[in-house]
Write an enzyme that holds these catalytic residues in place. Structure first.
Site, PDB file in Angstrom:
ATOM      1  N   LYS A 116       0.581  -1.037   0.007  1.00  0.00           N
ATOM      2  CA  LYS A 116      -0.062  -0.322   0.123  1.00  0.00           C
ATOM      3  C   LYS A 116       0.822   1.095  -0.173  1.00  0.00           C
ATOM      4  CE  LYS A 116      -3.647  -0.416   2.254  1.00  0.00           C
ATOM      5  NZ  LYS A 116      -5.177  -0.409   3.164  1.00  0.00           N
ATOM      6  N   GLY A 165      -9.794  -4.110   6.425  1.00  0.00           N
ATOM      7  CA  GLY A 165     -10.029  -3.619   7.423  1.00  0.00           C
ATOM      8  C   GLY A 165      -8.747  -3.280   8.598  1.00  0.00           C
ATOM      9  N   GLU A 200      -1.147   8.198   7.113  1.00  0.00           N
ATOM     10  CA  GLU A 200      -1.982   9.375   6.489  1.00  0.00           C
ATOM     11  C   GLU A 200      -2.673  10.508   7.307  1.00  0.00           C
ATOM     12  OE1 GLU A 200      -4.606   7.220   4.262  1.00  0.00           O
ATOM     13  OE2 GLU A 200      -3.226   6.505   2.531  1.00  0.00           O
ATOM     14  N   LYS A 237     -16.455  -2.992   5.221  1.00  0.00           N
ATOM     15  CA  LYS A 237     -18.219  -2.493   4.296  1.00  0.00           C
ATOM     16  C   LYS A 237     -18.924  -3.339   5.300  1.00  0.00           C
ATOM     17  CE  LYS A 237     -14.885  -1.892   0.938  1.00  0.00           C
ATOM     18  NZ  LYS A 237     -13.793  -1.838  -0.325  1.00  0.00           N
ATOM     19  N   GLU A 288      -6.182   2.757  -1.549  1.00  0.00           N
ATOM     20  CA  GLU A 288      -5.526   1.722  -2.020  1.00  0.00           C
ATOM     21  C   GLU A 288      -6.335   1.229  -3.629  1.00  0.00           C
ATOM     22  OE1 GLU A 288      -6.338  -1.669  -0.606  1.00  0.00           O
ATOM     23  OE2 GLU A 288      -8.030  -0.950   0.377  1.00  0.00           O
ATOM     24  N   ASN A 290      -7.260  -2.127  -4.886  1.00  0.00           N
ATOM     25  CA  ASN A 290      -7.365  -4.149  -4.904  1.00  0.00           C
ATOM     26  C   ASN A 290      -7.177  -4.436  -6.047  1.00  0.00           C
ATOM     27  OD1 ASN A 290      -8.138  -3.858  -1.566  1.00  0.00           O
ATOM     28  ND2 ASN A 290      -9.391  -3.195  -2.289  1.00  0.00           N
ATOM     29  N   ARG A 292      -8.301  -7.423  -7.580  1.00  0.00           N
ATOM     30  CA  ARG A 292      -8.409  -8.775  -7.856  1.00  0.00           C
ATOM     31  C   ARG A 292     -10.684  -8.551  -7.894  1.00  0.00           C
ATOM     32  NH1 ARG A 292     -11.370  -7.852  -3.089  1.00  0.00           N
ATOM     33  NH2 ARG A 292      -9.669  -6.071  -1.007  1.00  0.00           N
TER      34      ARG A 292
HETATM   35  P1  ADP Z   1     -13.665  -5.575  -0.490  1.00  0.00           P
HETATM   36  O1  ADP Z   1     -12.488  -4.357  -0.332  1.00  0.00           O
HETATM   37  O2  ADP Z   1     -13.583  -6.279  -1.742  1.00  0.00           O
HETATM   38  O3  ADP Z   1     -14.908  -5.039   0.184  1.00  0.00           O
HETATM   39  P2  ADP Z   1     -12.565  -6.393   2.283  1.00  0.00           P
HETATM   40  O4  ADP Z   1     -12.248  -6.413   2.376  1.00  0.00           O
HETATM   41  O5  ADP Z   1     -14.215  -6.227   2.732  1.00  0.00           O
HETATM   42  O6  ADP Z   1     -13.045  -6.704   0.804  1.00  0.00           O
HETATM   43  O7  ADP Z   1     -12.240  -7.834   2.153  1.00  0.00           O
HETATM   44  C1  ADP Z   1     -12.464  -9.264   1.059  1.00  0.00           C
HETATM   45  C2  ADP Z   1     -11.756 -10.361   1.808  1.00  0.00           C
HETATM   46  O8  ADP Z   1     -10.512 -10.576   2.050  1.00  0.00           O
HETATM   47  C3  ADP Z   1     -12.397 -10.490   3.376  1.00  0.00           C
HETATM   48  O9  ADP Z   1     -12.751 -11.681   3.327  1.00  0.00           O
HETATM   49  C4  ADP Z   1     -11.255  -9.929   4.380  1.00  0.00           C
HETATM   50  O10 ADP Z   1     -11.027 -10.717   5.725  1.00  0.00           O
HETATM   51  C5  ADP Z   1     -10.256 -10.819   3.168  1.00  0.00           C
HETATM   52  N1  ADP Z   1      -8.960  -9.944   3.055  1.00  0.00           N
HETATM   53  C6  ADP Z   1      -9.632  -8.786   2.658  1.00  0.00           C
HETATM   54  N2  ADP Z   1      -7.772  -8.403   1.597  1.00  0.00           N
HETATM   55  C7  ADP Z   1      -6.731  -8.862   2.910  1.00  0.00           C
HETATM   56  C8  ADP Z   1      -5.760  -9.092   3.714  1.00  0.00           C
HETATM   57  N3  ADP Z   1      -4.610  -8.999   3.112  1.00  0.00           N
HETATM   58  N4  ADP Z   1      -4.970 -10.760   4.145  1.00  0.00           N
HETATM   59  C9  ADP Z   1      -6.484 -11.527   4.890  1.00  0.00           C
HETATM   60  N5  ADP Z   1      -7.684 -11.551   4.326  1.00  0.00           N
HETATM   61  C10 ADP Z   1      -7.884 -10.530   3.357  1.00  0.00           C
HETATM   62  P1  ADP Z   2      -7.998  -1.965   4.133  1.00  0.00           P
HETATM   63  O1  ADP Z   2      -7.355  -2.721   2.988  1.00  0.00           O
HETATM   64  O2  ADP Z   2      -7.967  -2.770   4.639  1.00  0.00           O
HETATM   65  O3  ADP Z   2      -9.304  -2.281   2.642  1.00  0.00           O
HETATM   66  P2  ADP Z   2      -7.709   0.922   3.138  1.00  0.00           P
HETATM   67  O4  ADP Z   2      -7.152   1.498   3.240  1.00  0.00           O
HETATM   68  O5  ADP Z   2      -8.823   0.834   1.984  1.00  0.00           O
HETATM   69  O6  ADP Z   2      -7.427  -0.564   3.953  1.00  0.00           O
HETATM   70  O7  ADP Z   2      -9.166   1.198   4.120  1.00  0.00           O
HETATM   71  C1  ADP Z   2      -9.758   1.145   5.082  1.00  0.00           C
HETATM   72  C2  ADP Z   2     -10.756   1.967   6.143  1.00  0.00           C
HETATM   73  O8  ADP Z   2     -10.491   2.512   6.539  1.00  0.00           O
HETATM   74  C3  ADP Z   2     -10.809   3.154   4.321  1.00  0.00           C
HETATM   75  O9  ADP Z   2     -12.745   2.482   3.511  1.00  0.00           O
HETATM   76  C4  ADP Z   2     -11.638   4.505   5.275  1.00  0.00           C
HETATM   77  O10 ADP Z   2     -12.979   4.282   6.208  1.00  0.00           O
HETATM   78  C5  ADP Z   2     -10.635   4.259   6.507  1.00  0.00           C
HETATM   79  N1  ADP Z   2      -9.409   4.632   6.587  1.00  0.00           N
HETATM   80  C6  ADP Z   2      -8.481   4.794   5.649  1.00  0.00           C
HETATM   81  N2  ADP Z   2      -7.489   5.366   5.476  1.00  0.00           N
HETATM   82  C7  ADP Z   2      -7.638   6.431   5.850  1.00  0.00           C
HETATM   83  C8  ADP Z   2      -7.604   7.386   5.996  1.00  0.00           C
HETATM   84  N3  ADP Z   2      -6.390   8.386   5.793  1.00  0.00           N
HETATM   85  N4  ADP Z   2      -8.390   8.802   6.556  1.00  0.00           N
HETATM   86  C9  ADP Z   2      -9.481   8.557   7.069  1.00  0.00           C
HETATM   87  N5  ADP Z   2      -9.917   7.031   7.391  1.00  0.00           N
HETATM   88  C10 ADP Z   2      -9.041   6.413   6.318  1.00  0.00           C
HETATM   89 MG    MG Z   3     -10.009  -0.623   1.520  1.00  0.00          MG
END
Ligand code: ADP
Ligand code: ADP
Ligand code: MG
Length: 454
Positions: A116, A165, A200, A237, A288, A290, A292
């Site tokens: 990331k 998350g 961040e 989410k 970020e 994703n 996939r």
């Molecule tokens: P989306 O961004 O598609 O909404 P989620 O963040 O909910 O995805 O993740 C989708 C699934 O993948 C969930 O089951 C989550 O626990 C899993 N997941 C996502 N990123 C990782 C990671 N880096 N390591 C392990 N599991 C992950």
């Molecule tokens: P993941 O890889 O676990 O999905 P993300 O970087 O996509 O992580 O962040 C997941 C969630 O965390 C975002 O949808 C947002 O709600 C919160 N978040 C992440 N970065 C920030 C930020 N810089 N400021 C506020 N909220 C954040």
């Molecule tokens: Mg995310």
């Protein structure tokens, strides 16, 4: 053309991929852990192979066993779904070396965007707006403190290998930094095998808006519009909607363009998602990518009419995209509610156990993605998401009316679940007016739960 595809996943996403393959005339191989012998994906696939014990590292994360299953069954390609090995560059590379097509981007792209903090740097180079923060990973606590001071608290420290998350911590003031930094990197190390952290600025009260991308192997990249995924708990989410409600048309256009620039900057191929947060003044920032298919992909399918799993397979086979940006038209509104085996009244604590009774909704405008059935025992070792209920309406009011009706029809007995909570949430004024941010659920939990008594 692929003759046979192995699905390296479980649950509803495995079913979703099996169904797409069947409609395309492609044979399917399911893999399963000892715990998942009775799972629907095993019953629905043409063939199935047991790949090890229940714990993911022995089965769904066991590269050797999955590759052996693919070679043994003569699969031409592997679809990784989401979670598990879907963003594992090493796995994608081993597939390539074994002449099995990985249905996703190349190992190199996963490496660049899956990290990331590196993705952030690439986006800065491509002139895509990112949240103010660190250049690359934080060297030590000292650097973290200095940087936080210069960008201003609150800040968020994030694991560069994080996802789902996890691996994130908000730091409100300087006195909390030491503990937060040390604990977060410790957690990241044990959860992801990599303790590297980046920083961040913590954007307060934002919306989470993401764009669906498709790129083929010939440099064509398009976006399929956006999804609002603002309603979250624990940074994960819970409700998603396409298109994003009450969004400014100019902002939408600028974000779509930025998403395509971002994807093109890394020569992106296959399906992917560019995630942004948008602040109260409509400033948007890349957070970020994703690399996939995503949990909430069905809402994009409902409004565009495009089957994203089939597109992934076609792109991996080397087909050219059959659409240009101008061909993409959005019709109506789609909402998805994630149904989880968890207790909203107890901090969304996950719950395992047997589903004694189950009835899913149907009727006009309703789509259900689930691998559950009555009598199924939810294992404690996997994700708590048990179903996705998706509705489509000609406009937001209709999609919402259908969703409330559909959730009301749903019966899940034997385990804790969030159906009632979802209904309460969808009846809040905030939802109706689109006046919510990413912490809405957590900051209004009592109010949402309280609605039930009235
Ligand atoms: P989306 O961004 O598609 O909404 P989620 O963040 O909910 O995805 O993740 C989708 C699934 O993948 C969930 O089951 C989550 O626990 C899993 N997941 C996502 N990123 C990782 C990671 N880096 N390591 C392990 N599991 C992950
Ligand atoms: P993941 O890889 O676990 O999905 P993300 O970087 O996509 O992580 O962040 C997941 C969630 O965390 C975002 O949808 C947002 O709600 C919160 N978040 C992440 N970065 C920030 C930020 N810089 N400021 C506020 N909220 C954040
Ligand atoms: Mg995310």
């Amino acid at each position: 053309m692929f003759r046979k595809v192995l699905i390296a996943n479980r649950g509803e996403i495995a079913l979703r991929i099996i169904r797409a393959c069947r409609e395309m005339g492609i044979l399917t191989v399911a893999v399963y852990s000892q715990m998942d012998k009775e799972s629907l994906h095993v019953k629905l696939a043409d063939e199935s192979v047991c790949i090890g014990k229940a714990v993911p590292k022995d089965s769904y994360l066991n590269i050797e066993n999955i590759i052996s299953a693919a070679v043994g069954t003569g699969a031409d390609a592997i679809h990784p779904g989401f979670g598990f090995l879907s963003e594992n560059a090493k796995f994608a590379r081993i597939c390539e070396e074994c002449h099995i097509t990985f249905i996703g981007p190349t190992a190199e792209i996963i490496e660049n965007m899956g990290n990331k903090s590196r993705a952030r740097e690439l986006m800065i180079d491509a002139n895509v707006p990112v949240v103010p923060g660190s250049d690359g990973i934080l060297k030590d606590l000292d650097e973290a403190k200095k940087l936080a001071k210069s960008i201003g608290y609150p800040v968020i420290i994030k694991a560069t290998a994080g996802g789902g998350g996890r691996g994130m911590r908000i730091v409100w003031r300087a006195t909390e930094m030491e503990k937060a930094f040390l604990m977060a990197s410790q957690e990241a190390l044990s959860a992801f095998g990599d303790g590297s952290m980046y920083m961040e600025k913590y954007i307060q009260n934002p919306k989470h808006i993401e764009f669906q991308i498709l790129g083929d192997q010939y440099g064509n990249v398009i976006h399929l519009g956006e999804r609002d995924c603002t309603l979250q708990r624990r940074h994960q989410k819970m409700v998603e909607e396409a298109p994003a409600p009450y969004m400014d048309e100019n902002v939408r256009k600028a974000m779509g363009d930025a998403a395509v620039v971002a994807a093109k900057a890394v020569d992106y191929t296959n399906a992917g998602t560019i995630e942004f947060i948008v602040d109260k003044n409509n400033n948007f920032y890349f957070i970020e990518m994703n690399t996939r298919i995503q949990v909430e992909h069905p809402i994009t399918e409902m409004v565009t009419g495009i089957d994203l799993i089939k597109e992934q397979i076609k792109i991996a086979q080397g087909d050219k995209l059959a659409y240009t940006q101008d061909d993409i038209q959005m019709t109506g509104v789609s909402i998805e509610c994630r149904i989880n085996a968890e207790n909203p009244e107890k901090g969304f604590r996950p719950c395992a156990g047997k589903i004694t009774e189950l009835h899913f909704p149907g009727g006009r405008g309703v789509r259900v993605e689930s691998s559950m059935y009555a009598g199924y025992i939810i294992p404690p070792v996997y994700d708590s998401m048990i179903a996705k209920i998706i509705t489509w309406g000609k406009d937001r009011a209709e999609a919402l009316t259908i969703m409330r009706r559909a959730l009301g029809e749903t019966v899940i007995e034997g385990i804790d679940n969030n159906i009632e909570f979802q209904i309460d949430l969808l009846y809040t004024d905030a939802f109706e007016k689109g006046e919510y941010d990413t912490s809405y659920i957590e900051t209004h939990i009592d109010e949402i739960l309280g609605k039930r008594e009235v």
